[in-house]
Design an enzyme around this catalytic site. Sequence first.
Site, mmCIF file in Angstrom:
data_model
loop_
_atom_site.group_PDB
_atom_site.id
_atom_site.type_symbol
_atom_site.label_atom_id
_atom_site.label_comp_id
_atom_site.label_asym_id
_atom_site.label_seq_id
_atom_site.Cartn_x
_atom_site.Cartn_y
_atom_site.Cartn_z
ATOM 1 N N TYR A 1 73.100 2.648 51.343
ATOM 2 C CA TYR A 1 72.954 3.520 52.509
ATOM 3 C C TYR A 1 72.681 2.669 53.734
ATOM 4 O O TYR A 1 71.586 2.170 53.935
ATOM 5 C CB TYR A 1 71.827 4.533 52.304
ATOM 6 C CG TYR A 1 71.996 5.414 51.077
ATOM 7 C CD1 TYR A 1 73.247 5.623 50.498
ATOM 8 C CD2 TYR A 1 70.890 6.026 50.490
ATOM 9 C CE1 TYR A 1 73.389 6.426 49.376
ATOM 10 C CE2 TYR A 1 71.020 6.836 49.362
ATOM 11 C CZ TYR A 1 72.276 7.023 48.813
ATOM 12 O OH TYR A 1 72.409 7.812 47.693
ATOM 13 N N HIS B 1 73.950 2.975 40.603
ATOM 14 C CA HIS B 1 74.458 4.010 41.509
ATOM 15 C C HIS B 1 75.819 4.534 41.045
ATOM 16 O O HIS B 1 76.094 5.733 41.146
ATOM 17 C CB HIS B 1 74.570 3.408 42.917
ATOM 18 C CG HIS B 1 74.608 4.403 44.022
ATOM 19 N ND1 HIS B 1 74.336 4.068 45.315
ATOM 20 C CD2 HIS B 1 74.896 5.718 44.054
ATOM 21 C CE1 HIS B 1 74.443 5.137 46.097
ATOM 22 N NE2 HIS B 1 74.802 6.158 45.346
ATOM 23 N N PRO C 1 72.215 19.349 46.298
ATOM 24 C CA PRO C 1 72.034 20.697 45.734
ATOM 25 C C PRO C 1 72.404 21.801 46.719
ATOM 26 O O PRO C 1 72.593 22.949 46.317
ATOM 27 C CB PRO C 1 70.541 20.741 45.388
ATOM 28 C CG PRO C 1 69.902 19.774 46.339
ATOM 29 C CD PRO C 1 70.922 18.676 46.521
ATOM 30 N N GLY D 1 75.331 20.583 52.677
ATOM 31 C CA GLY D 1 75.043 21.330 53.899
ATOM 32 C C GLY D 1 75.765 22.664 53.987
ATOM 33 O O GLY D 1 75.419 23.509 54.805
ATOM 34 N N PHE D 2 76.759 22.879 53.113
ATOM 35 C CA PHE D 2 77.541 24.118 53.180
ATOM 36 C C PHE D 2 76.654 25.341 52.980
ATOM 37 O O PHE D 2 76.803 26.356 53.669
ATOM 38 C CB PHE D 2 78.646 24.085 52.113
ATOM 39 C CG PHE D 2 79.521 25.312 52.115
ATOM 40 C CD1 PHE D 2 80.542 25.446 53.044
ATOM 41 C CD2 PHE D 2 79.332 26.327 51.191
ATOM 42 C CE1 PHE D 2 81.360 26.568 53.051
ATOM 43 C CE2 PHE D 2 80.143 27.454 51.196
ATOM 44 C CZ PHE D 2 81.156 27.574 52.121
ATOM 45 N N PHE D 3 75.695 25.250 52.046
ATOM 46 C CA PHE D 3 74.858 26.414 51.763
ATOM 47 C C PHE D 3 73.755 26.607 52.799
ATOM 48 O O PHE D 3 73.024 27.589 52.762
ATOM 49 C CB PHE D 3 74.260 26.325 50.347
ATOM 50 C CG PHE D 3 75.306 26.429 49.278
ATOM 51 C CD1 PHE D 3 76.112 27.551 49.178
ATOM 52 C CD2 PHE D 3 75.517 25.390 48.394
ATOM 53 C CE1 PHE D 3 77.101 27.650 48.210
ATOM 54 C CE2 PHE D 3 76.507 25.473 47.421
ATOM 55 C CZ PHE D 3 77.299 26.603 47.328
ATOM 56 N N SER E 1 74.397 26.548 56.282
ATOM 57 C CA SER E 1 74.897 27.393 57.372
ATOM 58 C C SER E 1 76.316 27.882 57.149
ATOM 59 O O SER E 1 76.920 28.446 58.065
ATOM 60 C CB SER E 1 74.802 26.636 58.700
ATOM 61 O OG SER E 1 75.287 25.334 58.553
ATOM 62 N N GLY E 2 76.853 27.657 55.950
ATOM 63 C CA GLY E 2 78.176 28.184 55.658
ATOM 64 C C GLY E 2 79.272 27.412 56.365
ATOM 65 O O GLY E 2 79.054 26.311 56.873
#
Length: 349
Positions: free
Chosen positions: A66, A134, A214, A218-220, A222-223
Amino acid sequence: MHTMAAATGVRRMKLGCQGLEVSAQGLGCMGMSAFYGKPKPEPDMIALIQHAVESGVTFLDTSDFYGPFTNEILIGKALKGIRHKVELATKFAISWAADGVTPVIRGDPAYVRACCEASLKRLDIDCIDLYYQHRVDISVPIEVTVGELKKLVEEGKIKYIGLSEASASTIRRAHAVHPITAVQLEWSLWTRDIEEDIVPTCRELGIGIVPYSPLGRGFFTSGPKFVDNLEEGDSRRYAERFQGENLEHNARVFERITEIATRKGCTPSQLALAWVQHQGSDVCPIPGTTKIENFKQNVAALSVKLTPEDMAELESLAAADAFKGDRYLGTVLTYKDSETPPLDSWKGE
């Protein structure tokens, strides 16, 4: 330790069978430094990490990849004076080729050792609590890689060994050399392929399960509209799931998840996170965030209670083929590519 965590409502859990105890939710730190747009301001990220630890979220996740390296340096600064309160996980195995585009995966003993020494320096600590491979190097027998990790345990440089994105057979072979404490993998309402083979294998062997992403990257949270707000250079802009028809289709599933969340009195992201938290007492998700407000929302998901009926409803919505598009671009190895050669084929040092 227990009283601090109990007071803030973040319960403690055993991860694996070797004695590691962590907060029941961790904090993924990748997005503070890499892959999700520009690195975030260091003082803000240090404040966020310290806030998390004081709130009882003490299981921090990073990697030498990272940045590369910058996230470990950041964590090292944030841990000054609070190292004793934290269970710190980092990883080795991935670097960039000279072109800066192609990932190189290595698991040979000299590389394993060099990476560990370098991570200890950057983090400015004496011992890594949980050290993951990793990605699996498919040119090196897993027994060889884990053999070197076992030496690092015996030398006191690492406490526990983990794997990330490893197949069931790779996990079994690794665990036969030295007990594996945790396997980190992508698990969410829209990435469920590991449930068939890998989760049962971990359970049979007593290995803890650490789901990353999980919240569906980020989709869950703010859609579909979150895609419009991604910075240039954010790797998610190119993901298949966030393109065209795939995104339109996935947006419809998100709407139905939102309806259930409204009924439960929580946000869609809390519902998605609670679903992962309800997978079992051996599961510790590590949602990432760069904002204290979002961190607080994630912690609050620990108190969302889902009934068996809620779980069944979510699982029928999020069946294996419910979401469209691959979870990664083609160049990223996942557990499906993680078989290694047999040990007797190894001619290396």
